[in-house]
Write a protein that holds these residues in place. Structure first.
Motif, PDB file in Angstrom:
ATOM      1  N   GLN A  44       0.810  -1.217   0.000  1.00  0.00           N
ATOM      2  CA  GLN A  44       0.000   0.000   0.000  1.00  0.00           C
ATOM      3  C   GLN A  44       0.847   1.273   0.000  1.00  0.00           C
ATOM      4  N   LEU A  45       1.955   1.257   0.708  1.00  0.00           N
ATOM      5  CA  LEU A  45       2.717   2.495   0.885  1.00  0.00           C
ATOM      6  C   LEU A  45       4.031   2.511   0.125  1.00  0.00           C
ATOM      7  N   THR A  46       4.173   1.625  -0.861  1.00  0.00           N
ATOM      8  CA  THR A  46       5.444   1.588  -1.588  1.00  0.00           C
ATOM      9  C   THR A  46       5.378   2.396  -2.874  1.00  0.00           C
ATOM     10  N   LEU A  47       6.563   2.787  -3.332  1.00  0.00           N
ATOM     11  CA  LEU A  47       6.738   3.477  -4.611  1.00  0.00           C
ATOM     12  C   LEU A  47       7.587   2.565  -5.496  1.00  0.00           C
ATOM     13  N   GLN A  48       7.115   2.354  -6.736  1.00  0.00           N
ATOM     14  CA  GLN A  48       7.876   1.489  -7.644  1.00  0.00           C
ATOM     15  C   GLN A  48       8.973   2.309  -8.332  1.00  0.00           C
ATOM     16  N   VAL A  49      10.214   1.843  -8.225  1.00  0.00           N
ATOM     17  CA  VAL A  49      11.343   2.618  -8.756  1.00  0.00           C
ATOM     18  C   VAL A  49      12.036   1.933  -9.931  1.00  0.00           C
ATOM     19  N   SER A  50      11.637   0.693 -10.242  1.00  0.00           N
ATOM     20  CA  SER A  50      12.177   0.010 -11.418  1.00  0.00           C
ATOM     21  C   SER A  50      11.205  -1.121 -11.731  1.00  0.00           C
ATOM     22  N   GLU A  51      11.550  -1.945 -12.733  1.00  0.00           N
ATOM     23  CA  GLU A  51      10.659  -3.048 -13.083  1.00  0.00           C
ATOM     24  C   GLU A  51      10.339  -3.935 -11.868  1.00  0.00           C
ATOM     25  N   ASP A  52      11.296  -4.120 -10.978  1.00  0.00           N
ATOM     26  CA  ASP A  52      11.093  -5.097  -9.909  1.00  0.00           C
ATOM     27  C   ASP A  52      11.491  -4.603  -8.515  1.00  0.00           C
ATOM     28  N   GLU A  53      11.531  -3.292  -8.315  1.00  0.00           N
ATOM     29  CA  GLU A  53      11.872  -2.769  -6.983  1.00  0.00           C
ATOM     30  C   GLU A  53      10.811  -1.786  -6.503  1.00  0.00           C
ATOM     31  N   HIS A  54      10.393  -1.983  -5.267  1.00  0.00           N
ATOM     32  CA  HIS A  54       9.362  -1.155  -4.634  1.00  0.00           C
ATOM     33  C   HIS A  54       9.917  -0.680  -3.300  1.00  0.00           C
ATOM     34  N   ILE A  55       9.880   0.614  -3.063  1.00  0.00           N
ATOM     35  CA  ILE A  55      10.518   1.135  -1.851  1.00  0.00           C
ATOM     36  C   ILE A  55       9.499   1.783  -0.915  1.00  0.00           C
ATOM     37  N   THR A  56       9.833   1.774   0.366  1.00  0.00           N
ATOM     38  CA  THR A  56       9.181   2.682   1.302  1.00  0.00           C
ATOM     39  C   THR A  56      10.053   3.932   1.344  1.00  0.00           C
ATOM     40  N   LEU A  57       9.397   5.090   1.547  1.00  0.00           N
ATOM     41  CA  LEU A  57      10.035   6.372   1.256  1.00  0.00           C
ATOM     42  C   LEU A  57      10.622   7.073   2.468  1.00  0.00           C
ATOM     43  N   LEU A  58      11.750   7.692   2.219  1.00  0.00           N
ATOM     44  CA  LEU A  58      12.327   8.692   3.103  1.00  0.00           C
ATOM     45  C   LEU A  58      12.577   9.957   2.275  1.00  0.00           C
ATOM     46  N   PRO A  59      12.221  11.125   2.754  1.00  0.00           N
ATOM     47  CA  PRO A  59      11.531  11.378   4.022  1.00  0.00           C
ATOM     48  C   PRO A  59      10.121  10.767   4.038  1.00  0.00           C
ATOM     49  N   SER A  60       9.739  10.243   5.198  1.00  0.00           N
ATOM     50  CA  SER A  60       8.513   9.449   5.296  1.00  0.00           C
ATOM     51  C   SER A  60       7.248  10.261   5.018  1.00  0.00           C
ATOM     52  N   VAL A  61       7.285  11.586   5.147  1.00  0.00           N
ATOM     53  CA  VAL A  61       6.091  12.392   4.823  1.00  0.00           C
ATOM     54  C   VAL A  61       5.670  12.191   3.373  1.00  0.00           C
ATOM     55  N   LEU A  62       6.597  11.795   2.507  1.00  0.00           N
ATOM     56  CA  LEU A  62       6.255  11.593   1.090  1.00  0.00           C
ATOM     57  C   LEU A  62       5.260  10.458   0.906  1.00  0.00           C
ATOM     58  N   THR A  63       5.184   9.578   1.892  1.00  0.00           N
ATOM     59  CA  THR A  63       4.214   8.487   1.869  1.00  0.00           C
ATOM     60  C   THR A  63       2.788   9.023   1.725  1.00  0.00           C
ATOM     61  N   PHE A  64       2.556  10.267   2.155  1.00  0.00           N
ATOM     62  CA  PHE A  64       1.203  10.833   2.136  1.00  0.00           C
ATOM     63  C   PHE A  64       0.931  11.692   0.907  1.00  0.00           C
ATOM     64  N   THR A  65       1.749  11.569  -0.114  1.00  0.00           N
ATOM     65  CA  THR A  65       1.492  12.268  -1.369  1.00  0.00           C
ATOM     66  C   THR A  65       0.325  11.579  -2.060  1.00  0.00           C
ATOM     67  N   ASN A  66      -0.772  12.300  -2.244  1.00  0.00           N
ATOM     68  CA  ASN A  66      -1.951  11.709  -2.862  1.00  0.00           C
ATOM     69  C   ASN A  66      -1.839  11.675  -4.378  1.00  0.00           C
ATOM     70  N   HIS A  67      -2.698  10.847  -4.963  1.00  0.00           N
ATOM     71  CA  HIS A  67      -2.792  10.763  -6.415  1.00  0.00           C
ATOM     72  C   HIS A  67      -3.645  11.901  -6.965  1.00  0.00           C
ATOM     73  N   SER A  68      -3.299  12.410  -8.141  1.00  0.00           N
ATOM     74  CA  SER A  68      -4.226  13.226  -8.937  1.00  0.00           C
ATOM     75  C   SER A  68      -4.047  12.851 -10.397  1.00  0.00           C
TER      76      SER A  68
END
Ligand SMILES: [Zn+2]
Length: 153
Positions: A44-68
């Motif tokens: 739920q809280l990961t960002l995909q950074v390549s074909e096969d890597e998903h990260i949790t974010l630092l700074p952690s506030v970025l986790t709350f960036t909503n979609h538009s």
């Protein structure tokens, strides 16, 4: 240097959002980011950074960036920077287009961003018709996955 971003918590809606604390020009870097941890599948809280890597974010506030569907920011996973796609005013919510990083999503949802071009159902880029991605800035791994998928069709 203090991060020019803050998380707002809307108690009534039970939602958090990220807001800028100052104005940004188009193209300006809001913040660099890095991985707290890396996973091989989306959550739920990961960002995909390549074909096969998903990260949790630092700074952690970025986790709350909503979609538009009409976003004002872009997560550049090659430069590891959040950049402004257009001028952003102080206090404005920061949003990005989730399919610009996500190929499939752990938790698709219905968008209510209010854009006249709202796609309504937001899942990863793999679930959207190709024309709906036109005009959106996408990361190279999404472009590569789209090309691969269209060759297989
Ligand atoms: Zn939308």
């Amino acid at each position: 240097m203090a991060l020019p971003l803050e998380v707002l918590h809307d108690e009534q809606l039970g939602q958090r959002s990220l807001r800028s604390l100052r104005a940004f020009a188009a193209g300006e870097v809001l913040t660099p980011f890095r991985a707290l941890a890396t996973y091989d599948r989306p959550a739920q809280l990961t960002l995909q950074v390549s074909e096969d890597e998903h990260i949790t974010l630092l700074p952690s506030v970025l986790t709350f960036t909503n979609h538009s569907c009409h976003p004002n920011a872009f997560f550049d996973v090659e430069q590891w920077q959040v950049v402004a796609l257009k001028p952003i005013a102080a206090g404005e919510p920061i949003t990005f287009f989730y399919p610009s990083t996500e190929w499939t999503m752990a938790e698709p949802f219905d968008c209510a961003c209010g854009s006249p071009h709202c796609l309504r159902r937001i899942a990863g880029a793999s679930q959207l018709p190709e024309h709906s991605l036109q005009g959106q800035r996408l990361n190279p791994h999404i472009t590569r996955l789209l090309q691969r998928a269209s060759r297989q069709r």
